[in-house]
Structures are given as C-alpha cells and as structure tokens.
Design a protein around this motif. Structure first.
Motif: not given
Length: 196
Positions: A87-92
């Motif tokens: 999982m990659i969360v772009k903004n964080e």
C-alpha cells in the motif's frame, strides 16, 4: 413476443457470477497507476494466485480518507488470507506491506522496504526527485520483488516474472561509479608519491 434462449441467459449469469468472484488485485485512486502497469502486474498476480492460492495485491491511494492509519485503510479492503499487499498513500507519503502470519514468512519485508538502493525496491524510487512516473516504477519493482520472493519460497517459477533486470542494471552502474571514484583517488595518491 420474444422467447429467451435459456443457454444465453445461463452463460450471461455464469459470466456475471465469475466477475463478482474475481479477485481485484490492484486499487488505483484517480488512475495514479497506468493501465499498462496494471495489465502487466495482473499477469503476475493471476499466475501467482493460480499456482499458490496466495493473493498478492497492491494499492496506490491519494489519501487515507479520514482513516487514522494505514492499517485502518487496509482493513476496509476486506482481503482474506493468505495474502500480501503493498500500500502506498501518495499525499501522506506512506508505504507499507501487509501480510498474514504465514505469508509474511515467505518474503523479506525489510529488504523490500529498505531505503537503500542496493536492496530496497520501493522507497529509493519514491525518494527520487527525478521522473514523473515514480509510483508506477515503485509499484512495478516492489510488486515484482514481493511476488518473486513468494514464488521462490514456494519453489515455483513464475513465467510472467519481471526478474531482477532493473536491480542488476543499477548494481552494474553503481559498480562502475564506485570503481571510478576509487580509481581517481588511487591516481591522486600515486601522483603525490611520484612528485616526492
């Protein structure tokens, strides 16, 4: 009045039920990942799942969407064991690999998530300031590494595997750069000794 062909209805129903039961391997907010990358990785995911029964997926999300952390976001996906999921969360700017207890023994999470280019396959790319396609490259490398480690642990060869071509190329490039630096220092020391 039109009469329905029962075979056509049954085939349509079968296809519809198959689509409902099909695994979704990739979650892609706002098409961050290209269709080409998803298509390529889907080949690996399907082959690995067919041969091992292990679900290996990935998701690139814009934000946590009011979830408190990555685990809470992951839990919303309701993925059943056995699984591994990048999982990659772009903004964080957060990355994590989730896996059930048994699957986590089949790969080296610390190596995949290492910030060092010689071992890590995700973070060094995400940390790179160059390139507009860092999320595609990071998921492609990380997912391939994760899948191939799991396949190797299960003594299975993936026909659709990407291999370590990128990693080998980087290592060869690194070798030449470091060798050049050592050679320059050696020449400087040699010249100083010759002058004496």
């Amino acid at each position: 009045m039109r009469v329905f062909d029962i075979r056509g209805v049954l085939i349509a129903l079968f296809v519809f039920c198959g689509a409902l039961n099909a695994n979704v391997f990739f979650y892609n907010d706002d098409k961050i990942l290209s269709d080409k990358v998803i298509l390529r990785l889907n080949e690996i995911a399907t082959e690995l799942h067919d041969k091992t029964g292990i679900y290996v997926g990935a998701g690139v999300f814009n934000s946590l969407d009011y979830q408190s952390n990555l685990q809470a976001k992951f839990d919303l996906l309701h993925i059943k064991s056995p699984y591994a999921f990048i999982m990659i969360v772009k903004n964080e700017k957060k990355v994590e690999i989730f896996a059930d207890k048994n699957t986590s023994k089949l790969f080296d999470k610390d190596a995949i998530l290492s910030p060092f280019p010689e071992s890590g396959t995700i973070l060094p790319i995400l940390a790179s300031k160059n390139g507009k396609d860092i999320f595609n490259a990071a998921i492609m490398n990380g997912y391939a590494d994760l899948s191939e480690q799991i396949a190797k642990s299960k003594n299975i060869e993936l026909i659709s595997a990407i291999g370590n071509a990128n990693k080998n190329t980087l290592n060869i490039f690194r070798f030449f750069v470091y060798s050049s630096i050592v050679l320059v220092f050696a020449l400087m020391i040699y010249k100083k000794r010759v002058k004496r």
